[in-house]
Scaffold this active site. Sequence first.
Site, mmCIF file in Angstrom:
data_model
loop_
_atom_site.group_PDB
_atom_site.id
_atom_site.type_symbol
_atom_site.label_atom_id
_atom_site.label_comp_id
_atom_site.label_asym_id
_atom_site.label_seq_id
_atom_site.Cartn_x
_atom_site.Cartn_y
_atom_site.Cartn_z
ATOM 1 N N GLU A 199 19.064 46.946 73.809
ATOM 2 C CA GLU A 199 19.133 46.194 72.448
ATOM 3 C C GLU A 199 17.723 45.258 72.732
ATOM 4 O OE1 GLU A 199 22.281 44.384 68.390
ATOM 5 O OE2 GLU A 199 23.120 44.838 71.270
ATOM 6 N N HIS A 238 25.253 44.348 69.370
ATOM 7 C CA HIS A 238 26.850 45.266 69.770
ATOM 8 C C HIS A 238 26.855 44.445 71.597
ATOM 9 C CE1 HIS A 238 29.318 48.372 71.001
ATOM 10 N NE2 HIS A 238 28.623 48.470 72.083
ATOM 11 N N HIS A 258 35.093 43.203 74.421
ATOM 12 C CA HIS A 258 35.047 44.214 74.084
ATOM 13 C C HIS A 258 35.611 45.364 72.934
ATOM 14 C CE1 HIS A 258 32.789 47.614 72.331
ATOM 15 N NE2 HIS A 258 32.422 47.979 73.094
ATOM 16 N N PHE A 307 29.571 55.138 72.530
ATOM 17 C CA PHE A 307 29.666 55.952 73.835
ATOM 18 C C PHE A 307 28.482 57.139 72.892
ATOM 19 C CE2 PHE A 307 31.680 55.327 77.631
ATOM 20 C CZ PHE A 307 30.981 53.933 77.918
ATOM 21 N N CYS A 331 32.773 52.983 69.966
ATOM 22 C CA CYS A 331 32.622 51.925 70.088
ATOM 23 C C CYS A 331 31.867 51.515 68.272
ATOM 24 C CB CYS A 331 31.764 50.904 70.738
ATOM 25 S SG CYS A 331 32.227 51.369 72.588
ATOM 26 N N LYS A 362 31.383 38.812 71.969
ATOM 27 C CA LYS A 362 31.915 39.636 72.527
ATOM 28 C C LYS A 362 32.390 38.456 73.711
ATOM 29 C CE LYS A 362 30.770 43.921 71.644
ATOM 30 N NZ LYS A 362 30.038 43.888 70.961
#
Length: 399
Positions: free
Chosen positions: A305, A294, A328, A386, A161, A323
């Site tokens: 986060e 994110h 996403h 990831f 990502c 998002k």
Amino acid sequence: MTPLHITAGTAVSAMGRGIDAMRESLRARRSGLRPNDFLDLRAGYIGRVDGVENHILPAALMRFECRNNRLADMALRTDGFIQAVAAARNFYGPARLAIVLGTSTSGILSGENAYAARDLETDVLPLDFDYQHTQDLFSLPRFVAAALDLQGPMLSVSNACASSSRAFVDARHLIEAGLCDAAIVGGADTLCHMTLRGFASLGLVSPGATRPCDAQRCGISIGEAAGFALLERPGARKTMPAGFSASWLGYGVSSDGHHMSTPDPAGRGAMEAMRAALSCAGLKPQDIDYINLHGTGSLANDAMEDRAVAEIFGAETSCSSTKGWSGHTLGASGILEATIAAIALENDFLPGCLNVTRPDPTFRANILTENRHMSVRHVMSNAFGFGGTNCSLIFGAAA
């Protein structure tokens, strides 16, 4: 670092096609998410782009025919991006513009379809399946180079990502090394069985539209997007295009390797990336007016986060995840949210999280749940992928 100016940009997502459509979607707080209607899959909500199935590549580019390259072509042909690159190509020369693009799946849907259509006795794939120009991770930069008639360095970045955020960093390295004078950065990721089924198997897909930072959040909504930006040194051309009112000021990257799919709960890699970005840009935490998180909507990611942001910025700096508008978009999320950063800077506008009924009461960061108009000088955009690949970018108003 010496800033690089974004002289042209474009993006296509479930929010709409082009910068104006994105801006209007953000202002109207109109989400692009819908119940999953992709192929035979029905779980959760998705950020699907209308018109991809009917978009036809130019005849000379038909060997690249796949969903990912069709969406990339839609973006290239939006916001005057092809014309802006043509002017840069005429100035620098076709061999002096690099192409650095992020993707996590490339045209894997074509590979999935080819496998489903294989000969069941021999396992031989259909003869018309062109792996090199569709599923291969290098298909996207090859396609963009052919579409833009460029001959410079090409690089495909697949850092989950964080892919199209990291593309900015690798493009800068090419410019600093003297291998090019300017660069097209960005990326594309499209819906496919692997990501939709894969994230569902991990228990990460929300049954409804994703709710980043909400106390009752329960997962992500997968989207698709493509976007591009043209990076140039300020003043490199005597007559520079107006472009966005944005410059790229700094970056920070880290790789914490905590777990293949779970972020480090202490947020150590995320904090390292954000602190490095501030140092690179020569800024202090209080100089950042807005952080585009994110913020995937998963329990673990959002909590990590928040912890990392609060540790560095306290409860003062406004932050949110966008998002809820787009879903996403995986490897394309970095370029999509860099574009949102440019919109925020140009319009003095901060988009608050969508779909939040009650912010998580354990969060300490300043989470926006409504849009806000205020002076915006510096924006940080986070992407945490990831495997612990972390990237923070800082953008500011163009000088």
